[in-house]
Each structure stands twice: as structure tokens, then as C-alpha cells.
Design an enzyme around this catalytic site. Structure first.
Site, PDB file in Angstrom:
ATOM      1  N   SER A 299     -36.172  65.807  77.413  1.00  0.00           N
ATOM      2  CA  SER A 299     -35.216  66.889  77.193  1.00  0.00           C
ATOM      3  C   SER A 299     -35.714  67.853  76.124  1.00  0.00           C
ATOM      4  CB  SER A 299     -33.871  66.317  76.746  1.00  0.00           C
ATOM      5  OG  SER A 299     -33.330  65.492  77.741  1.00  0.00           O
TER       6      SER A 299
ATOM      7  N   GLY B 103     -30.805  65.958  85.762  1.00  0.00           N
ATOM      8  CA  GLY B 103     -30.561  66.385  84.398  1.00  0.00           C
ATOM      9  C   GLY B 103     -30.733  65.175  83.499  1.00  0.00           C
ATOM     10  N   CYS B 104     -30.329  65.296  82.228  1.00  0.00           N
ATOM     11  CA  CYS B 104     -30.561  64.165  81.328  1.00  0.00           C
ATOM     12  C   CYS B 104     -29.383  63.197  81.355  1.00  0.00           C
ATOM     13  CB  CYS B 104     -30.884  64.627  79.915  1.00  0.00           C
ATOM     14  SG  CYS B 104     -29.529  65.452  79.100  1.00  0.00           S
ATOM     15  N   ILE B 105     -28.252  63.601  81.953  1.00  0.00           N
ATOM     16  CA  ILE B 105     -27.145  62.649  82.089  1.00  0.00           C
ATOM     17  C   ILE B 105     -26.661  62.656  83.526  1.00  0.00           C
ATOM     18  CG2 ILE B 105     -26.406  62.744  79.722  1.00  0.00           C
ATOM     19  CD1 ILE B 105     -24.066  64.519  80.604  1.00  0.00           C
TER      20      ILE B 105
END
Lengths: 419, 105
Positions: A299, B103-105
Site C-alpha cells: 500500500s 484493494g488493501c482491505i
């Protein structure tokens, strides 16, 4: 003769790298020089709160120079380009700066002009972003006047900085509109190019109800091709439309323009191809990369730059000593997700382990992947930790660079994978 | 993890039919996934995009999003949608045998 380490960018990654190197290298081993065009270091996580009047813009900015330890020099110039072969950086005044080791910490740049119509006549009027200071302040004014209609929060495309921020904005907007007693007159929609607001299996299972409970509609796999500001609609490449009265968009991101101007340094998007473990660039052995400037799958977030700092500083010391690079980054990221009404939830993950429930950094720590008041307080406290622990290049006690497994309910992920 | 057979090859797939091990992929597998997605025949332009997806995944551990795919492959966004009508980033990833964009979640 000391070696010279030149760090491009005095933001989160550059400041952490400079201060970690200053602490870890013996006195006189290297001159450390940070290059940045201005002296304004912005606490970027605070931008989210500006549109809601919860943070004053002036409070989020401090001097870059004052965040650097004694012995680190700040050169106030814009970077023209890097010459990898010569080992020099050309500055905007025509001078050059030679280096033995270069650290690229130039971050990501917003590219609103890359989306057709985004910066047209409605920009900063009914089409806004909170991803820079000017935009966040303008949006505060627009939100204060907004008491009915369709509020659309839209991500143009990945990758973006802090991928959870648009979700947080949606949560806070719901809370803020309720507090002003106009929520029933506002339709709130979240638009994403991905196939869900939550794309990881465990997050999707644990958090899917969050948006529905808050009455936030979700439009998925929507890649915005055109923003028609005057017509009040987003148009996707495949011809779908989302109408809006007020649009809050996250523009496309690219690397810094000086990376694009440096032959051989960046990819077509201006990010720097980087070894995900050693954080050495693929362009040249004496070039390292920290933070958003890298092309990594990790991220684009301040916590990632923080955890990378220890790895970069260690591997640069090894490189200067002619030893093999032995520190390896695991993609560790850690974020507080503000969810409104004085609550937040915490996620902690890396390249291998997706966010799961449990506690952080160990069994008696903060709740993971669950709304809690504790996590909201943690998010607010983080601002002081940022200035006084992260930027000076210290580690947070109990929070290692390598993602901790203790306290995590890993069975939650296994359960999903097996289903 | 469910296993299935595509074009005579045993492959591990996730709940949505994305290969979970990119090394089990071959061109016949790609063609069969494409047919299931409504693409009768993969043209040279499809293969160019599929190759870019696999190369990016090998180098970065993730496939590119649509805008990035356009820049890296040199294939314009309009053509990408023409080639992969259900959405280039996801559909091309599936045919290329790599995980879907996340995405990251």
C-alpha cells in the site's frame, strides 16, 4: 572522505530515511543531504478531517528542516533529473549534486488532468478532492453549503495513496450529515474501479454490513472515463453513468515528474521499479527507494514508509560496506480506518497475510478489524506519534517492522480460503 | 482450494474461477477461460495484453489497473474495453491466470 547519501524528497519516507541513516551510521561515515523544493511538511492523514472542520489546515503543516536531525542537510531546490550513469542529480538552478547512494523518496503525484473533464469549470465548485491541502480546504466550504442531493465519492483508478481514505470519507460524511440533521435529504454513493468496497475475503465478511448500515450505496467496477462537471455525472469507459450534485474524487496518481525526466529510473507511470524485499531499485545498485515512489504492490501509506525505513537504512549501510543486502521488507502496513461517531477500526497486514480480526500488536493490544472507540483514540494519538516517533526515525515500542502474528486470528483467513 | 480441469490441465482456482497458481497456466487454459467469459477467439491484441498482465504480475506481484495497463501495454483504454468488455483489469487477469485486482482491505 565520507560518502554522500542524497535523498530526493523531504516527506514521510525521505525524512524517516534521513533520520534513520543519521542515527545508525557512525559519525563521519556519510554526509546526508535531503533535497526538496519547499519547507512545508504536511501531515497527510489529517487531510481527511479538513473537509469536516475537524482539523485546521495550518495545524497540519510544519517545517521540513525542523523534522531532520542535526547533521542532515536540507537543500531547497526542485529536482530536474537524475543521471544514473554519472551518479548526479541536476537541480532546477542548473547546479548538480553528486551521490554515492541515492534514495528516491519523491512520493506519488495527483494527476487530475489525466481524467477528461475532471479539472473543467466545475472543479473546486461541485467536483472536489481532499487529497491535497487546497482541495481539502475548498471541499470544507462546499460541504458546509451542501444540505441536499447526491454526494458521490469516486476513486478514478488504482493505485492511490491510503486506499482506505475514500471509505473513511464516506463514513465520516454519513456521520457529519446526520449531525447536521440533513442525512435523510442526501443520497451517499461510493464508486470504485474494483469489484467491491472490500476486496479481501475476511474484510468483506467482517465489514460488508458497515456500508449498508450507514446507507452508503456502492457502485463497483466503474472506471471513470469522463467527469461531466456541468452535467453533474461521471461516465465510465463502458458507458455507464453516475449522476451527482457534489462529487468527491480521488484523482489518478503517478510518480514524481522528476522521475519521469530521469532516463532509466521510472516505469511508464513514473514509479520506480524496486526489489520488494531489499528496497534497492532495479535501475541501479546504488539507488534505493522508500514510500509511495516505489512500484511495489504494498500500500502507498505512511506506515509502509515507516516500516521500510529500518530496512532501507540497514541495507544502505550494508551497501556502503560492500556487504550483501540482508534486510527484507515483508510489505507490512498498518492503518486506522475512521468509521464515524467516534469510532475507528485498525488493520494490520503484509504481502502474505490479509487483514484479519484479533488484537494488535499482541493479544492484549488494540482490536483489529472491529469498530471501537479505542481505535478512534489511537487514530487521533497517531498524529503526535507521527511527528515525535516516526519522523525522527524511531521505532514505536512493541511495533516491529516485520508484521507481528501474535494476537491475530489467522484461522479467520484459513476459514475463508477453504470455503 | 477447489481444483478444476481446463483444456486438459488440472488447475487450482478461487471461488470466482481465478487461478491461484499462475504457474499452472498455459495458452490452452487461457483460451478456455476466455471462451467461458464470452471471447470466442483470442486475437494478437488479446495476447499482447495477456502477456503484459503476466509480466507485470511476475515483476510486481500484482496485475495493473486499467489506466496502468493502458500505459504499459500501449493499447488504448477504449480498445481494452473492446477486447475485454466485462472490464479489462479483471477479465484480462482471469485469462492471464493471475489473481484479480484487489484493494488493501
Amino acid at each position: 572522505m565520507p560518502d554522500r547519501i542524497v535523498i530526493l524528497g523531504g516527506g514521510t519516507g525521505g525524512t524517516i530515511a534521513a533520520n534513520r541513516l543519521r542515527r545508525s551510521l557512525p559519525e563521519g561515515r556519510a554526509d546526508i543531504v535531503v533535497v526538496d523544493r519547499d519547507d512545508a511538511h504536511i501531515y497527510q492523514p489529517g487531510l481527511l478531517f479538513v473537509p469536516f472542520g475537524m482539523a485546521a489546515p495550518s495545524r497540519l503543516v510544519r517545517s521540513r528542516a525542523r523534522q531532520l536531525l542535526r547533521g542532515v542537510e536540507l537543500v531547497r531546490h526542485a529536482v530536474d533529473a537524475v543521471d544514473l550513469g554519472a551518479g548526479t542529480v541536476a537541480l532546477d538552478d542548473g547546479s548538480t549534486l553528486g551521490y554515492d547512494v541515492l534514495v528516491v523518496a519523491t512520493g506519488a503525484t495527483l494527476l487530475p488532468d489525466e481524467t477528461e473533464g475532471l479539472t473543467g469549470p466545475a472543479w473546486r465548485r461541485t467536483v472536489h478532492t481532499f487529497y491535497d491541502m487546497e482541495g481539502a480546504a475548498a471541499l470544507a466550504g462546499a460541504l458546509a453549503r451542501f444540505d441536499a442531493g447526491h454526494l458521490v465519492v469516486a476513486v478514478m483508478d488504482m493505485p492511490i495513496k491510503c486506499p482506505v481514505a475514500p471509505l473513511e470519507f464516506s463514513f465520516l460524511a454519513d456521520w457529519w450529515l446526520q449531525r447536521r440533521q440533513v442525512r435523510d435529504r442526501v443520497r451517499l454513493t461510493f464508486v470504485t474501479p474494483l469489484d467491491g468496497a472490500f476486496t479481501k475475503a475476511v474484510c468483506n465478511r467482517e465489514l460488508a454490513g458497515l456500508l449498508a448500515d450507514k446507507g452508503v450505496e456502492v457502485v463497483t467496477e466503474f472506471n471513470t472515463g469522463t467527469v461531466d462537471g456541468e452535467g453533474g455525472r461521471l461516465v465510465s469507459y463502458d458507458g455507464r453513468e453516475v449522476a451527482f450534485d457534489l462529487a468527491v474524487v480521488v484523482p489518478l496518481h503517478g510518480g514524481a515528474s522528476c522521475v519521469a525526466r530521469s532516463p532509466g529510473l521510472g516505469d511508464p507511470l513514473g514509479f520506480v521499479p524496486t526489489d520488494p524485499a531489499t528496497l534497492q531499485s532495479k535501475a541501479h545498485p546504488n539507488v534505493f527507494v522508500i514510500g509511495d515512489a516505489a512500484d511495489l504492490a504494498a500500500s502507498k501509506a505512511g506506515s509502509v514508509a515507516h516500516f521500510e525505513g529500518e530496512i532501507v537504512a540497514h541495507n544502505i549501510a550494508r551497501f556502503l560496506a560492500g556487504e550483501p543486502l540482508d534486510a527484507r521488507f515483508d510489505g507490512h502496513a498498518n492503518c486506522f480506518i475512521e468509521s464515524g461517531f467516534g469510532k475507528a477500526l485498525l488493520i494490520d497486514f503484509n504481502d502474505e497475510v490479509e487483514p484479519v480480526p484479533g488484537r494488535f500488536p499482541g493479544p492484549v493490544g488494540l482490536p483489529l478489524l472491529r469498530e471501537s472507540r479505542l481505535d478512534h483514540v489511537g487514530k487521533l494519538a497517531f498524529e503526535q506519534i507521527y511527528w515525535h516517533v516516526l519522523l525522527p526515525g524511531r521505532s514505536i515500542p512493541g511495533v516491529p517492522s516485520r508484521m507481528p502474528l501474535a494476537g491475530k486470528r489467522l484461522a479467520a483467513a484459513a476459514q475463508t480460503a477453504g470455503s | 482450494m477447489p481444483m478444476t480441469t481446463l483444456a486438459g490441465t488440472d488447475v487450482d482456482v478461487d471461488a470466482e474461477g481465478f487461478l491461484t497458481d499462475a504457474s499452472q497456466w498455459n495458452e490452452d487454459v487461457a483460451a478456455e477461460i476466455a471462451r467461458a467469459e464470452g471471447i470466442e477467439e483470442l486475437t494478437d491484441r488479446h495476447w499482447l495484453v495477456v502477456q503484459v498482465m503476466r509480466r507485470e504480475f511476475a515483476e510486481k506481484g500484482t496485475g495493473p489497473a486499467v489506466r496502468a495497463l493502458g500505459k504499459i501495454s500501449g493499447v488504448g483504454i477504449a480498445e481494452l474495453y473492446h477486447l475485454f468488455p466485462k472490464g479489462p483489469a479483471k477479465m484480462a487477469a482471469k485469462i492471464a491466470g493471475i489473481p484479480k485486482p484487489r484493494g488493501c482491505i
